[in-house]
Design an enzyme around this catalytic site. Structure first.
Site, PDB file in Angstrom:
ATOM      1  N   ASP A 450       1.131  -0.885  -0.031  1.00 51.86           N
ATOM      2  CA  ASP A 450       0.323  -0.002   0.122  1.00 51.86           C
ATOM      3  C   ASP A 450       0.555   1.280   0.274  1.00 51.86           C
ATOM      4  OD1 ASP A 450      -2.602   1.326  -0.535  1.00 51.86           O
ATOM      5  OD2 ASP A 450      -3.340  -0.015   2.205  1.00 51.86           O
ATOM      6  N   ASP A 516     -10.375   1.790  -4.307  1.00 54.11           N
ATOM      7  CA  ASP A 516     -11.583   1.250  -2.633  1.00 54.11           C
ATOM      8  C   ASP A 516     -12.428   0.945  -2.243  1.00 54.11           C
ATOM      9  OD1 ASP A 516      -8.717   0.563  -0.752  1.00 54.11           O
ATOM     10  OD2 ASP A 516      -8.682   2.957  -0.188  1.00 54.11           O
TER      11      ASP A 516
HETATM   12  C1  DGJ Z   1      -6.013   1.184   2.062  1.00 58.15           C
HETATM   13  C2  DGJ Z   1      -6.504   0.299   1.279  1.00 58.15           C
HETATM   14  O1  DGJ Z   1      -6.564   0.497  -0.608  1.00 58.15           O
HETATM   15  C3  DGJ Z   1      -7.452  -0.665   1.819  1.00 58.15           C
HETATM   16  O2  DGJ Z   1      -7.270  -1.801   1.132  1.00 58.15           O
HETATM   17  C4  DGJ Z   1      -6.169  -0.980   2.612  1.00 58.15           C
HETATM   18  O3  DGJ Z   1      -5.824  -1.786   2.875  1.00 58.15           O
HETATM   19  C5  DGJ Z   1      -6.440   0.222   3.862  1.00 58.15           C
HETATM   20  N1  DGJ Z   1      -5.809   1.048   3.170  1.00 58.15           N
HETATM   21  C6  DGJ Z   1      -5.701  -0.318   5.149  1.00 58.15           C
HETATM   22  O4  DGJ Z   1      -5.117   0.718   5.685  1.00 58.15           O
END
Ligand code: DGJ
Length: 717
Positions: A450, A516
């Site tokens: 991430d 997301d």
């Molecule tokens: C952002 C990501 O895109 C989510 O899927 C998740 O992993 C969160 N961060 C976790 O903090």
């Protein structure tokens, strides 16, 4: 032997004609449809036929849009190179180079040229490749041959557009709504899309497109450019009164970011140009190019369960064990433990940077969960965010100078976090050791990598200069080194969802997280336009909970699952809250994906141009043309009642096919008051299915039908 004046590079249905007689360096006079075998004199005549005349009010020799447009040769649009000397005489000198070709080598599909300027003591090496799938890949390397420092401010790669390119399209977006299209006419001037976020960002366009007005997925000549780079960059299109229009791609460099010492070089990222008669063709060149790479992931993409929307930070062994049991039961093959497993990370305010398992949450380490997951026959994956640090972490307290900054103070905070300077070797080694130790201790076959904030003031305390360029290279190096040490490791590029999607990062990773949001209605657009660049098997697509966490909308399982089919399928839903019926249906959807995933990962992805914007028809056609899977989604109430026709792209016009709605697990017949004429299947030709089509089932808004197409023979002549 006389030298040939015009080169003809060909590959994958693309021709690139290069006139080497233009002042300075050669010019591309055609980039697009293959022109076939052409004799040298014809090639020269084609190039001669497009030479511009001298005109009143202009320079005595009209500037040409060469591979390196330069002011020294009369170019008055955006130049290829901006830069100047910093020292050794007058600062600011050598601002105008006159690079002239001194060497050229060409093959049937590539050229390598060197251009030098004895006055400014610069050398530029340019590589142009027409790939086997018809992309044009261009890269430049500038070398300082002088004895004083030279600052590179901007080095852009230019690709000309045909005269028919009169409309521009790109995408824009935000967190949870990446890659939504926008369009406007190409008017005189320059239209620029810049990314200054240290990552492409949620608003970045993957491609800047220009084509015939009204171009769609199936029709209209269209050209586009992408820069294979995960840092700052700019894509632009320029139309002027006295030269062909052009696309341009460049890394965006901060002042002082690239200063070439004597003898040093700067290489641009690779700019990829693609074209097509419609976006389906343009994007298939990218898809097939990626699929030919030796490291391209295997077609049997493991169905994934990600714990984020299932449990967020509430990590509990008993609950996760139960989730793993249910996941295995419905057909999941990879279980990914998301954020919250390490150090003081109980929410998003602390712990980033301290990559050791939390003894508080995992008193026996991750082994009980990892063993349980692998014991069920699933792979285990783990979330990490290696480039980031919370100020509330041991790492930030111990090494505040490892944080990217410009003025002796930390930059503006985002998600309570700062960014590590991985161009600092000590910081790089520290993170490498921490991740390597985790991968060595546990059977982790997948990292969800991430990157949850935009960079601002991305300077290094080691050099005192902007370090976005160096950090972009450092993260690629870090990923490569981990993969080298742990063969078979797969990495997902996630960045607040889909903020790091590009062909730079994809060389080092195995899929992207497109967004997301798991809301299928949002996902239809996000996946459609992410798919302009990436094939479906590289785009993570999850079936979320019935109630979308990011939008509050409710959707049926068929709608959630049907939209996720054309991607790398996953589940992001607390299955412990699902009913027995839902689990049964989810199992059926997963087995449908498994039945088709090889075709999804190897076939042609197509989108139909339909008259009603509320009708979305997309599909994959198997590589051998023997079958295809389509999903027809009704995104809002249809304009017509009954709904209009579905016309199917991508099929072999001469073949005959049986087309039928899939009854289970999808509901395809909708809410029409009499049966759909082809409810029990129909046999038609590829040509008829495309030109005439089939009546669309009447569907409620935000529902969909799955349609299978099976070749049953060739058409009778
Ligand atoms: C952002 C990501 O895109 C989510 O899927 C998740 O992993 C969160 N961060 C976790 O903090």
């Amino acid at each position: 032997m006389a030298q040939q004046n015009t080169l003809h590079l060909r590959g994958g249905g693309t021709s690139v004609l290069v006139d080497r007689t233009t002042p300075g360096v050669p010019a591309i006079v055609h980039w697009g449809p293959d022109l076939g075998d052409l004799a040298d004199d014809v090639l020269d005549d084609i190039a001669r036929g497009v030479r511009p005349q001298r005109v009143s009010g202009g320079l005595d020799e009209t500037g040409r849009l060469t591979l390196l447009p330069q002011e020294a040769f009369g170019w008055q649009g955006t130049p290829a190179l901006l830069g100047s000397r910093l020292s050794g005489g007058t600062a600011g000198s050598d601002f105008s180079s006159a690079l002239v070709m001194t060497a050229l080598e060409a093959t049937a599909s590539a050229l390598r040229l060197t251009a030098q300027d004895p006055a400014t003591r610069l050398r530029l090496d340019l590589e142009v490749d027409v790939t086997p799938t018809g992309l044009v890949a261009v890269r430049a390397t500038l070398t300082n041959e002088g004895d004083a420092d030279y600052e590179v401010q901007d080095l852009g790669l230019t690709l000309p557009l045909p005269a028919s390119a009169r409309e521009v399209a790109d995408t824009t977006g935000r967190h949870l709504r990446e890659r939504h299209p926008q369009r406007h006419p190409l008017s005189v001037g320059r239209y620029v899309r810049e990314s200054r976020r240290g990552r492409p960002g949620s608003d970045a366009t993957l491609l800047l497109l220009a084509g015939e007005p009204g171009f769609g997925f199936e029709r209209g000549l269209v050209h586009g450019v992408h820069l294979a780079w995960s840092g700052n960059h700019s894509l632009s299109v320029e139309r002027s009164q006295n030269a062909p229009s052009a696309l341009r791609a460049a890394e965006l460099l901060a002042p002082g970011e690239v200063v070439l010492r004597p003898g040093a070089s700067y290489s641009t990222p690779v700019a990829f140009g693609s074209w097509g008669r419609g976006l389906n063709e343009l994007s298939s060149r990218f898809h097939e190019h990626l699929r030919r790479r030796p490291q391209h992931p295997s077609a049997d993409r493991p169905v994934t369960l990600n714990t984020w929307e299932a449990v967020y930070f509430e990590q509990d062994l008993a609950h996760l064990t139960r989730l793993a049991d249910l996941a295995a039961r419905v057909g999941v093959e990879r279980f990914v433990l998301d954020d919250g497993w390490f150090s003081s990370r109980r929410d998003d305010t602390a712990g980033l940077g301290d990559w050791t398992v939390s003894p508080e949450v995992w008193p026996d380490g991750l082994a009980p969960l990892v063993d349980h997951v692998t014991g069920l026959g699933m792979q285990f994956g783990l979330w990490v965010e290696p480039e980031m640090v919370n100020p509330d972490s041991d790492l930030a307290r111990a090494h505040p100078d490892w944080i990217l900054q410009a003025r002796g103070v930390w930059p503006a905070s985002a998600r309570q976090q700062q960014v590590l300077d991985l161009s600092n070797e000590e910081a790089f080694d520290h993170i490498l050791r921490a991740l390597d130790a985790l991968l060595g201790e546990y059977a982790i076959s997948y990292l969800k990598w991430d990157h949850n904030r935009d960079l601002v003031e991305g300077g290094s305390t080691v050099t005192g200069r902007s370090a976005v360029h160096e950090n972009t290279l450092a993260v690629y190096r870090l990923m490569d080194e981990l993969k080298r040490r742990h063969p078979g490791l797969e990495i997902e590029s996630c960045a607040s969802g889909g903020s790091r999607v590009d062909l730079g990062v994809i060389e080092h990773t195995d899929r992207v997280w497109a967004s997301d949001t798991n809301d299928p209605l949002e996902r239809l657009t996000i996946q459609k336009y992410t798919g302009l660049l990436l094939p479906p098997e590289l785009i993570g697509a999850h079936i979320g909970a019935p109630h979308a966490h990011t939008t509050g909308r409710h959707h049926t399982l068929p709608f959630r699952a049907g939209v996720a089919l054309f991607g790398h399928l996953g589940v992001e839903w607390d299955l412990a809250s699902a009913s027995a019926d839902e689990l049964g249906d989810l199992t059926a959807w997963i087995s449908l994906y498994r039945e088709w995933r090889d075709d999804i990962a190897t076939g042609a992805l197509v989108h139909a141009d339909l008259a009603d914007d509320t009708m979305d028809l997309r599909g994959v056609v198997a590589r051998d043309g023997s079958r295809a899977l389509f999903v027809y989604a009704q995104t809002a109430s249809a304009q017509s009642h009954p709904t209009g026709r579905l016309t199917f792209p991508g099929l072999d016009a001469a073949a005959t096919y049986r087309v039928e709605p899939l009854a289970h697990p999808a509901s395809a017949t909708g809410v029409g008051q009499s049966p759909l004429g082809w409810r029990d299947g129909v046999v038609s030709t590829g040509a008829a299915l495309h030109e005439i089509g089939l009546q669309a089932p009447v569907l409620l808004p935000e529902t969909l039908a799955v349609i299978t197409v099976t070749r049953v023979g060739e058409a009778t002549p």
